[in-house]
Design a protein around this motif. Structure first.
Motif, mmCIF file in Angstrom:
data_model
loop_
_atom_site.group_PDB
_atom_site.id
_atom_site.type_symbol
_atom_site.label_atom_id
_atom_site.label_comp_id
_atom_site.label_asym_id
_atom_site.label_seq_id
_atom_site.Cartn_x
_atom_site.Cartn_y
_atom_site.Cartn_z
ATOM 1 N N THR A 137 2.921 3.962 7.171
ATOM 2 C CA THR A 137 1.658 2.952 6.316
ATOM 3 C C THR A 137 1.270 3.551 5.868
ATOM 4 N N PRO A 173 -3.026 2.728 4.442
ATOM 5 C CA PRO A 173 -3.987 3.053 4.869
ATOM 6 C C PRO A 173 -4.944 2.099 3.441
ATOM 7 N N ALA A 190 -2.193 -2.762 2.661
ATOM 8 C CA ALA A 190 -2.553 -2.416 3.231
ATOM 9 C C ALA A 190 -1.707 -2.676 5.482
#
Length: 167
Positions: free
Chosen positions: A38, A40, A60
């Motif tokens: 992932t 951010p 993101a």
């Protein structure tokens, strides 16, 4: 006694099969976790494969990647650094300076910045230029004028070619 022995062997075989299934599931979960990353909000994911920077980045969100890849998260948000330094005026008076710098990385050039400079871009690129430009501006004024022209000094430091860096 023969039936008990057969039941015990059957239970051991079943236990062995269960352990193998659990082991396969565990390995599959570990491999799957290595293939998920992932990034951010406010960051750019720089993808590297065996240390080589790929020609694409991750924005993101949630992404799948090869287990051999690493994702370096570069912060695109505005960051602030406060520095204290010393310079000399044109009449050779030592001046103590405190300067605040706001900077951010352009998302479209984050990959190039990481490839050419690395993660320590502030200390390798920005800080030395900040020192050089600030000292160059302060050396143009006498100590007396430094006090009188604080706003002009700030504008001169900022416009002295900026920092000469496009992030």
């Amino acid at each position: 006694p023969g039936n008990l022995k057969k039941k015990g062997i059957k239970k051991m075989k079943n236990l062995g099969k269960i352990l193998i299934v659990v082991g396969v599931i565990l390995v599959a979960v570990i491999v799957l976790c290595c293939c998920i990353t992932t990034v951010p909000t406010g960051y750019t994911g720089i993808v590297t494969t065996f240390g080589r920077v790929e020609d694409y980045t991750y924005e993101a969100g949630f992404h799948f990647k090869s287990p051999f890849q690493r994702v370096v998260k570069m912060d695109n948000r505005t960051q602030k650094s406060v520095e204290s330094l010393q310079a000399f005026s044109s009449d050779i008076q030592q001046v103590d300076i405190s300067i605040a710098v706001n900077y951010s990385i352009d998302q479209s050039t984050a990959e190039k910045l990481y490839k050419t400079v690395g993660e320590e871009y502030y200390s390798k690129l920005l800080y030395p230029r900040l020192l050089e430009n600030t000292k160059a501006v302060f050396s143009k004024y006498t100590a007396e004028k430094l006090v009188a022209f604080r706003k002009k000094l700030a504008a001169d430091v900022e416009s002295n070619g900026g920092l000469g860096v496009d992030l």
